[in-house]
Design a protein around this motif. Structure first.
Motif, short mmCIF file in Angstrom:
data_model
loop_
_atom_site.label_atom_id
_atom_site.label_comp_id
_atom_site.label_asym_id
_atom_site.label_seq_id
_atom_site.Cartn_x
_atom_site.Cartn_y
_atom_site.Cartn_z
N THR A 76 91.44 40.60 60.49
CA THR A 76 89.79 40.30 59.82
C THR A 76 88.91 41.11 60.71
O THR A 76 89.04 41.51 61.77
N LYS A 77 87.85 41.21 59.96
CA LYS A 77 86.64 41.70 60.71
C LYS A 77 86.08 41.30 61.74
O LYS A 77 85.72 42.19 62.86
N ASP A 78 86.48 39.92 62.14
CA ASP A 78 86.01 39.32 63.34
C ASP A 78 86.74 39.71 64.55
O ASP A 78 86.15 39.68 65.59
N LEU A 79 87.68 40.21 64.30
CA LEU A 79 88.82 40.68 65.32
C LEU A 79 87.99 41.95 66.30
O LEU A 79 88.10 42.02 67.32
N TYR A 80 87.47 42.91 65.51
CA TYR A 80 86.76 44.16 66.00
C TYR A 80 85.55 43.37 66.89
O TYR A 80 85.39 44.08 68.13
N TRP A 81 84.72 42.63 66.41
CA TRP A 81 83.62 42.01 67.50
C TRP A 81 84.18 41.10 68.36
O TRP A 81 83.33 41.05 69.43
N LEU A 82 85.18 40.44 68.18
CA LEU A 82 85.76 39.67 69.23
C LEU A 82 86.31 40.35 70.34
O LEU A 82 86.07 39.94 71.61
#
Length: 299
Positions: A76-82
């Motif tokens: 999911t997109k949050d993996l990139y920011w995480l």
């Protein structure tokens, strides 16, 4: 919102497979300091490596087994920011040690990003990615850990007492790296990633790794004998014995039925037994080389 799938893709426990390099650098550092040991360990194994894992998973979007995840969840997109958040925390910790160490952390992170980012994607260049990955996860990481642990400047990485053991770790990784790809041929081909294992073929991957393992053993024997550490050499060979046995057992099954035995389970079994053996050995080497064992025995 941080999803459970993103936390899984960080694969924090997977960092144990690179822990032997930390122990090797720790065994040779001339300036042992408890605070620096903690900061280097945390920055590498709890933040830099997981950041790298998460970032590469985000762009790979694997649907089948990857290292540390038999059934990887959908990214999911949050993996990139995480992954970026973990890198930032790792960098903040690195700055507590030195600017030099922090810069090396950034360099490692950028190379790692280039491995899977679509604009560069080193992974699709088989031999080049093999060479770069082994160099940065081996020699460069060893030097980075040594510099951080010892509180020294970057020039030390070009000194024989650093680059010799550093390149030994690269040789070790160049032997095992193709085996981590051997069960991923189908998915790698779909993405156009012509990995070293694909280029070598299944049988060729095992033959290549067996030759590299032999060369690695000879290189470490030369290193320990050169330091007049014969007892250490025997311990090293004893620790490597179960790894070699497991490897040839796996190869025997693969030759009989490659479709069944070139699998995630066998590859992870190889990874775990190698990690346990190498971590055990280099932890022993840390105690032996720093003479901590002699102090403990005297007490």
């Amino acid at each position: 919102m941080i999803t459970l799938s993103s936390i899984k893709h960080l694969r924090i426990p997977f960092s144990i497979f690179l822990l032997p390099i930390f122990f090797f650098a720790l065994a040779l550092t001339p300036n042992l300091n408890g605070e620096r040991i903690l900061w280097v360990f945390l920055s590498l194994h709890f933040f830099l490596y997981p950041s790298s894992n998460g970032y590469n998973s985000y762009f790979d979007k694997d649907e089948k087994s990857i290292g540390g995840l038999k059934n990887p969840p959908k990214v999911t997109k949050d993996l990139y920011w995480l992954s970026h958040a973990f890198l930032l925390i790792g960098l903040i910790i690195a700055l507590q040690i030195s600017i030099t160490y922090a810069v090396m952390v950034v360099i490692y992170a950028l190379v790692s990003m280039a491995y899977s980012h679509p604009s560069i994607r080193l992974k699709k260049y088989g031999w080049l990615s093999w060479l770069i990955t082994g160099f940065f996860q081996g020699y460069f990481t060893f030097s980075m850990a040594y510099i951080g642990l010892s509180d020294l400047d970057w020039q030390v990485m070009f000194q024989p007492h650093v680059y010799t053991p550093g390149f030994l770790t690269s040789v070790m990784l160049w032997g095992s790296y193709p085996l981590t790809q051997v069960y991923q041929h189908e998915e790698d081909r779909k993405r156009g990633d012509l990995t070293v294992s694909i280029r070598l073929g299944i049988q060729g991957t095992f033959l290549f790794s067996s030759l590299m393992f032999l060369f690695t053993a000879i290189a470490f024997a030369w290193y320990f004998l050169g330091r007049n550490q014969i007892e250490v050499l025997w311990v090293y060979l004893a620790c490597m014995a179960p790894v070699v046995l497991f490897f040839f057992l796996w190869f025997t099954f693969v030759r009989k039925d490659p479709e069944k035995h070139v699998s995630y389970g066998w590859a992870m079994g190889m990874n775990w037994i190698s990690a346990l053996a190498l971590n055990g050995f280099f932890l022993y080497y840390f105690f032996a080389n720093t003479q901590i064992l002699q102090v403990i025995n005297q007490v």
